[in-house]
Write a protein that holds these residues in place. Structure first.
Motif, short mmCIF file in Angstrom:
data_model
loop_
_atom_site.label_atom_id
_atom_site.label_comp_id
_atom_site.label_asym_id
_atom_site.label_seq_id
_atom_site.Cartn_x
_atom_site.Cartn_y
_atom_site.Cartn_z
N GLY A 1 -9.07 -0.16 2.90
CA GLY A 1 -8.74 0.78 1.84
C GLY A 1 -9.26 0.35 0.48
O GLY A 1 -9.43 -0.84 0.21
N CYS B 1 -7.81 0.43 -2.41
CA CYS B 1 -6.91 -0.32 -3.28
C CYS B 1 -6.84 -1.78 -2.85
O CYS B 1 -6.56 -2.65 -3.67
CB CYS B 1 -5.53 0.32 -3.32
N GLY C 1 -0.82 5.10 3.38
CA GLY C 1 -1.89 5.95 3.89
C GLY C 1 -2.76 5.19 4.86
O GLY C 1 -3.01 5.64 5.99
N CYS C 2 -3.22 4.02 4.45
CA CYS C 2 -4.12 3.27 5.31
C CYS C 2 -3.40 2.72 6.53
O CYS C 2 -4.00 2.56 7.59
CB CYS C 2 -4.76 2.14 4.53
N SER D 1 0.84 -1.20 0.00
CA SER D 1 0.00 0.00 0.00
C SER D 1 0.87 1.24 0.00
O SER D 1 2.10 1.16 0.15
CB SER D 1 -0.91 0.01 1.22
N CYS D 2 0.22 2.40 -0.16
CA CYS D 2 0.99 3.65 -0.19
C CYS D 2 1.30 4.13 1.21
O CYS D 2 1.82 5.22 1.38
CB CYS D 2 0.22 4.71 -0.93
N GLY E 1 -12.58 3.70 1.00
CA GLY E 1 -11.93 4.95 1.37
C GLY E 1 -10.47 4.94 1.02
O GLY E 1 -9.79 3.93 1.16
N CYS E 2 -10.00 6.07 0.54
CA CYS E 2 -8.58 6.19 0.17
C CYS E 2 -8.10 7.51 0.75
O CYS E 2 -8.30 8.53 0.17
CB CYS E 2 -8.43 6.18 -1.35
N ALA E 3 -7.60 7.54 1.95
CA ALA E 3 -7.42 6.44 2.89
C ALA E 3 -8.68 6.21 3.73
O ALA E 3 -9.42 7.14 3.97
CB ALA E 3 -6.27 6.80 3.83
N VAL F 1 -6.41 3.25 -6.81
CA VAL F 1 -5.60 4.06 -7.72
C VAL F 1 -4.55 3.24 -8.45
O VAL F 1 -3.99 3.69 -9.44
CB VAL F 1 -4.90 5.21 -6.96
N PHE F 2 -4.29 2.05 -7.94
CA PHE F 2 -3.26 1.22 -8.60
C PHE F 2 -3.86 0.30 -9.65
O PHE F 2 -3.15 -0.46 -10.27
CB PHE F 2 -2.54 0.36 -7.57
S1 SF4 Z 1 -6.56 2.92 -0.25
FE1 SF4 Z 1 -5.48 4.75 -0.89
S2 SF4 Z 1 -4.55 5.56 0.99
FE2 SF4 Z 1 -5.14 3.43 1.38
S3 SF4 Z 1 -3.29 2.27 0.93
FE3 SF4 Z 1 -4.53 2.27 -0.93
S4 SF4 Z 1 -3.77 4.00 -2.13
FE4 SF4 Z 1 -3.03 4.27 -0.02
#
Ligand code: SF4
Lengths: 176, 272
Positions: A87, A89, A24-25, A21-22, A118-120, A95-96
């Motif tokens: 999240g 993703c 964020g979560c 993940s990025c 939710g993102c995040a 988004v990925f």
């Molecule tokens: S849902 Fe959004 S904020 Fe959460 S890990 Fe994935 S890309 Fe990141």
């Protein structure tokens, strides 16, 4: 045993895994464990050890690098267990989605019980999802649950079930 | 009557552990889990599938728990203090063996650290026993509890004992043995279900074990003993919330320089 089943929802121990993940979560998960949202009031402990966990909190779309570990960790959690996908993703790729190095969502690999959008995802939602997951946890039986992909075999050795080969590795040059 | 207390020792320890989790939560301005949380955890663990690495590994945890229980029982029965300390050491060795008996690297690190902890606190425990002997004239717990004045004659030794309490109950700054997620619980890593439960309960017994040493310093006055235990309990949790973890080698160094010096100095003072 029937008598002990109600206590499942009183002490959910959590294993948190980041499947690419990025972050964020992950930060939101940490926020919900921290004093302000205080997940510990439900008896949650972030164990970090699959063998002692009940709830598998996964964030991130599964990257090719992380899928073996995801399935390995999933196989090592003793039943009853619940998987919470935190999240967007993690649920759909978010988004990925469609990128060359990710799978779109963890439910291609392991069965998911609760999805958190939710993102995040906000800490409130994560807490809600955990509480929802507890209901699922209480209703579950102790049947062995299998991952969808990368599942090896559950063997019987000397009358005991062996999970040693439950999770397998990705074939070195497989095209997937 | 005393047998009832011995039988209830793990439950008593569980209450202490639950209360401590609430206390720590309140110190961080959180609500915290219910006070019976450790028992919920125990009941839940009974309801999970158990993964076993190999049988001796699982049985060593059970043995560890029962030997520990035996040493706590020995305290309650008022036996010889040295005997109690060595029984406890034996329980600890069983756990260390269990850690080395599996292939997990984290388990080995955990065992290494557990050994370092034993190396650090064991001399202090023995010096405490010697100090209590010098003042009361006996190693028997029942005799020690019949005289008093330990706190006035052995204040530095008590401070040394205070320093090793966090090691035994695995609190910061000396929580290297379990270290939260750093080594994933150390020796506990390969346990699950029922067998993890025994390790979980032996943690309760550790509380009873080390706090009864604090209690001994109260001597004949039960009130003083209880007050000391409550005060140390608060202090240990305060320190736990306020400090970071030190490295294992630093822990041994701190204990060997500061605590050991305090203890030896105090004993020398009593002897001369
Ligand atoms: S849902 Fe959004 S904020 Fe959460 S890990 Fe994935 S890309 Fe990141």
């Amino acid at each position: 045993m029937k008598f002990f089943t109600p206590f499942r929802k009183k002490s959910p121990w959590v294993l948190h895994y980041n499947a690419g993940s990025c972050n964020g979560c992950d930060i939101e998960i940490l926020a919900s464990l921290a004093p302000k949202y205080d997940l510990e009031r439900f008896g949650v402990i972030n164990t970090g050890n699959p063998k002692q966990s009940d709830i598998f909190l996964v964030t991130g779309p599964v990257t090719y690098r992380s899928r073996e570990r995801l399935v390995e960790l999933y196989s090592q959690i003793p039943e009853p267990k619940v998987v919470v996908a935190v999240g967007s993703c993690t649920a759909t790729g978010g988004v990925f989605r469609g990128m060359y190095n990710v799978e779109d969502g963890i439910d291609r690999y392991i069965p998911v019980d609760v999805y958190v959008p939710g993102c995040a995802a906000s800490p409130q939602l994560i807490i809600d999802a955990l509480v929802k997951g507890l209901e699922v946890l209480e209703a579950k039986s102790k049947e062995i649950e299998k991952p969808f992909k990368l599942f090896g075999a559950i063997e019987t050795i000397h009358n005991k079930l062996s999970r040693l080969n439950m999770a397998t590795k990705v074939e070195p040059h497989a095209k997937d | 009557m005393i047998w009832v207390w011995i039988a209830l020792a793990p439950i008593l320890g569980g209450l202490v552990y639950g209360g401590e989790r609430v206390l720590r939560a309140r110190m961080q301005r959180r609500q915290g889990p219910p006070i019976l949380q450790p028992f919920y955890d125990m009941f839940k663990l009974l309801d999970k599938r158990t993964l076993i690495v190999h049988a001796p590994h699982a049985l060593l945890a059970v043995a560890h728990f029962f030997v520990l229980w035996f040493s706590v029982a020995a305290i309650f029965l008022g036996w010889n203090l040295l005997y109690i300390i060595f029984l406890h050491l034996f329980a600890q060795l069983l756990l260390i063996l269990a850690g080395y008996s599996v292939r997990s690297v984290y388990s080995h690190i955990g065992s290494n650290r557990e050994l370092l902890m034993v190396v650090a606190y064991e001399p202090i425990l023995i010096l405490v026993a010697v100090g209590l002997y010098l003042v009361s004239g006996s190693f028997e717990v029942s005799q020690i509890l019949k005289s008093g004045g330990y706190l006035t004659q052995l204040p530095l030794l008590f401070a040394a004992l205070l320093m090793i309490v966090p090691i035994k109950v695995k609190k910061s700054p000396f929580d290297v043995g379990e270290a939260h997620q750093e080594i994933v619980g150390g020796v506990e890593i390969e346990y699950s279900g029922v067998f993890y439960e025994f390790l979980y309960m032996s943690r309760f017994l550790e509380y009873i074990f080390i706090y009864s040493f604090i209690y001994l310093f109260g001597g004949e006055s039960h009130w003083l003993g209880a007050l000391l235990v409550a005060g140390v309990f608060l202090l240990v949790n305060l320190v736990d919330n306020a400090t970071a973890r030190v490295r294992p080698a630093q822990m041994v160094k701190i204990i060997y320089t500061v605590a050991m010096a305090l203890a030896v100095f105090n004993l020398a003072g009593v002897l001369l």
